[in-house]
Enzyme design. Structure first.
Site, PDB file in Angstrom:
ATOM      1  CG  ASP A 148      37.102  12.586  24.683  1.00 30.13           C
ATOM      2  OD1 ASP A 148      37.128  11.396  25.061  1.00 30.13           O
ATOM      3  OD2 ASP A 148      37.832  13.051  23.789  1.00 30.13           O
ATOM      4  CD1 TRP A 154      69.909  20.701  11.849  1.00 30.91           C
ATOM      5  CD2 TRP A 154      68.545  19.004  12.389  1.00 30.91           C
ATOM      6  NE1 TRP A 154      69.829  20.661  13.218  1.00 30.91           N
ATOM      7  CE2 TRP A 154      69.001  19.622  13.570  1.00 30.91           C
ATOM      8  CE3 TRP A 154      67.676  17.922  12.491  1.00 30.91           C
ATOM      9  CZ2 TRP A 154      68.611  19.181  14.847  1.00 30.91           C
ATOM     10  CZ3 TRP A 154      67.290  17.497  13.750  1.00 30.91           C
ATOM     11  CH2 TRP A 154      67.748  18.112  14.913  1.00 30.91           C
ATOM     12  CD  GLU A 158      45.681  17.098  15.107  1.00 30.32           C
ATOM     13  OE1 GLU A 158      45.677  17.454  16.279  1.00 30.32           O
ATOM     14  OE2 GLU A 158      44.627  16.931  14.450  1.00 30.32           O
ATOM     15  CB  ALA A 203      36.234  16.183  32.049  1.00 31.85           C
ATOM     16  CE  LYS A 204      37.897   9.450  28.090  1.00 30.23           C
ATOM     17  NZ  LYS A 204      36.987   8.467  27.669  1.00 30.23           N
ATOM     18  CG  HIS A 233      44.650  26.451  18.004  1.00 32.69           C
ATOM     19  ND1 HIS A 233      44.066  26.887  19.169  1.00 32.69           N
ATOM     20  CD2 HIS A 233      44.233  25.170  17.836  1.00 32.69           C
ATOM     21  CE1 HIS A 233      43.311  25.914  19.660  1.00 32.69           C
ATOM     22  NE2 HIS A 233      43.395  24.865  18.875  1.00 32.69           N
TER      23      HIS A 233
END
Ligand SMILES: NC(=O)C1=CN([C@@H]2O[C@H](COP(=O)(O)OP(=O)(O)OC[C@H]3O[C@@H](n4cnc5c(N)ncnc54)[C@H](OP(=O)(O)O)[C@@H]3O)[C@@H](O)[C@H]2O)C=CC1
Ligand SMILES: O=C1O[C@H](COP(=O)(O)O)[C@@H](O)[C@H](O)[C@H]1O
Length: 502
Positions: free
Chosen positions: A24, A492, A221, A26-27, A245
């Site tokens: 996973d 904002w 997430e 790698a791709k 992290h």
């Protein structure tokens, strides 16, 4: 003889070996990154690539499975084909010698038996790290060029297992050959932390316990395990995100100024500040686990963590965690560093909030709000500073506003490379600045191992929260108790200039 070098030079060929090429990571990450670096002419020439995994793949099938992640533009097709023409693939097992001997023959063929530099990327489950690294060392090292090994997390699951892995790797490679990836160290705004802190007098002189009330570092997430809870359930959110992290971000926010920008000077300071942090206790934490949301619009949202078929139905693994870290040094004593992370929450976000103390001797009848410096890591890189101003016009009211450095506006034409692009390029260049050193890792595990063991030994029940929510309410309470004030009054204006009716 192994000849190490720091920079790629001249015409020495480079070979990049991807272990776990069928997987996973790698791709989705490694092949796309290599393609983007090749596309942008950032790699030394010549560089070739060789995948290795147990599955019997061809380059054509590998190419097909990577395609959805490669972001190839129509005008890039010729170069894309050139990229794949530089690729080879060898199928073999991770435990025997035979596959590695075949791999080495293939590498020599690709390098025309010339002197070459080799990079080995371990995109593999930790269960095979040891045998693969032994085989690399015994069979696949370049005998005259340099060799570098990129190791993916998890680097163990507690202090003992991580130390065993470090000792194993140290028995095979020099620390200068090891590149432990924490991909958050490759993100633009994480790399920016050093500049923000040490190239701005106004910030460097207020960056301390005299001015700062608390620091909140958040990772959120908006999706759950998406049916892949098997891995997650073994590790949990503390190991998955907080111990690596978020702690890396903390160390860049809190460390002292390094002597220089040399990687070891920076890493020395990171280790020093980590050493000043007390190990976490349960009193410093809030743990959560998500429940399904029947109103959710997709299967993942409707499915609670325990309903994931790959997770045991009495699992107590946290999918949300908040931890308050205390740094016992002259700069930070008494300033809580709050780390928060969770899955299946209301948004995707990673940010650092540096909240300044209340203004002493307020003359504005209590309407003054705290200054806050927000460093938004993702999405939409930004740095904004919340401050008070006089409301414009015929009034003496005061209001909250911001100094806003939104990258999308200020750096319109800049290309912000993906974290993996920067980090893999650093490996070619021999720069370990953004990689984790073994002593950093040791300190990180010292802080987290006792609490992880306690949570697991005592099967501490996490508080449930609904998929798509902001997480357990107790987390907001914990922030408040630790001198982080949310006023809820800040508005904002989306970067647009407000127009006056007067
Ligand atoms: N350049 C830019 O892109 C800029 C963007 N903005 C945007 O403006 C919006 C508001 O700015 P922001 O800095 O977030 O300011 P706020 O002070 O309004 O919000 C801060 C954060 O507090 C958290 N929060 C919400 N409810 C509660 C609660 N009940 N108790 C405690 N915490 C709570 C939320 O994060 P959480 O759920 O994680 O706790 C929220 O994001 C954001 O969307 C921001 O991205 C602002 C300025 C510049
Ligand atoms: O390391 C990990 O990070 C990802 C989040 O990375 P991002 O770059 O998309 O923010 C997280 O989904 C994963 O669980 C974790 O292992």
């Amino acid at each position: 003889m192994v000849c190490e070098g720091t920079h790629f030079d001249g015409k020495i060929p480079h070979t990049f070996v991807i272990f776990g090429a069928s997987g996973d990571l790698a791709k989705k990450k490694i092949y796309p990154t290599l393609w983007w670096l090749y596309r942008d002419d950032l790699l030394p020439k010549p560089t070739k690539f060789c995948g290795y995994a147990r599955s019997k793949l061809t380059i054509a099938s590998l190419k097909e499975q990577c395609l959805p992640y490669m972001k190839v533009q129509p005008h890039e097709h010729k170069k894309y084909e050139e990229f794949w023409a530089l690729n080879e693939y060898v199928a073999g097992s991770y435990d025997g010698r035979t596959g590695f001997e075949l791999l080495n023959q293939q590498l020599e063929l690709m390098e025309n038996k010339n002197k070459a530099n080799r990079i080995f990327y371990l995109a593999l489950p930790p269960s095979v790290f040891e045998e693969v690294t032994v085989n690399i060392k015994q069979i696949c090292m370049s005998l005259c060029g340099w060799n570098r090994v990129i190791v993916e997390k998890p680097f163990g699951r507690d202090d003992a297992s991580s130390q065993a892995l470090s000792d194993h790797l140290a028995g095979l490679f020099h620390e200068e050959q090891l590149y432990r990836i924490d991909h958050y160290l490759g993100k633009e705004m994480v790399q920016n932390l050093m500049t923000i802190r040490f190239a701005n007098k106004i910030l460097s002189s207020t960056w301390n316990r005299e001015n700062i009330a608390s620091v909140l570092i958040t990772f959120k997430e908006p999706f759950g395990t998406q049916g892949r809870g098997g891995y997650f359930d073994e590790f949990g959110i503390i190991r998955d995100v907080m111990q690596n992290h978020l702690l890396q971000i903390l160390s860049l926010v809190a460390m002292e100024k390094p002597v220089s920008c040399h990687p070891d000077d920076i890493r020395d300071e990171k280790v020093k500040v980590l050493k000043s942090i007390e190990a976490l206790t349960l009193d410093d934490m809030v743990l959560g686990q998500y429940l399904g949301n029947p109103q959710g619009t997709n299967d993942d949202a409707r499915t609670g963590y325990l309903e994931d078929p790959t997770v045991s139905n009495d699992s107590t693994t946290p999918t949300y965690a908040l931890g308050v870290l205390k740094i016992n040094n002259e700069r930070w004593q008494g300033v809580p560093f709050i780390l928060r992370c969770g899955k299946a929450l209301n948004e995707r976000k990673a940010e650092v909030r540096i909240q300044y103390q209340d203004v002493p001797g307020d003359i504005f009848e209590g309407s003054t709000k705290r200054n806050e410096l927000v460093i938004r890591v993702q999405p939409g890189e930004a740095l904004y500073f919340k401050m008070m101003t006089k409301s414009p016009g015929i009034t003496f009211d005061i209001e909250e506003t911001e100094l806003d450095l939104t990258y999308e506006h200020r750096y319109k034409d800049s290309y912000l490379p993906d974290a993996y692009e920067r980090l893999i390029l650093d490996v070619f260049c021999g720069s370990q600045m953004h990689f984790v050193r073994s002593d950093e890792l040791r300190e990180a595990w010292r802080i987290f191992t006792p609490i992880l063991h306690k949570i697991e030994r005592e099967r501490v029940r996490p508080i449930t929260y609904q998929y798509g929510s902001r997480g357990p309410k107790e987390a907001d309470q914990k922030c408040e108790e630790n001198n982080f004030k949310y006023s809820g009054s800040y508005k904002w204006h989306g970067g647009k200039v407000a127009t006056s009716n007067l």
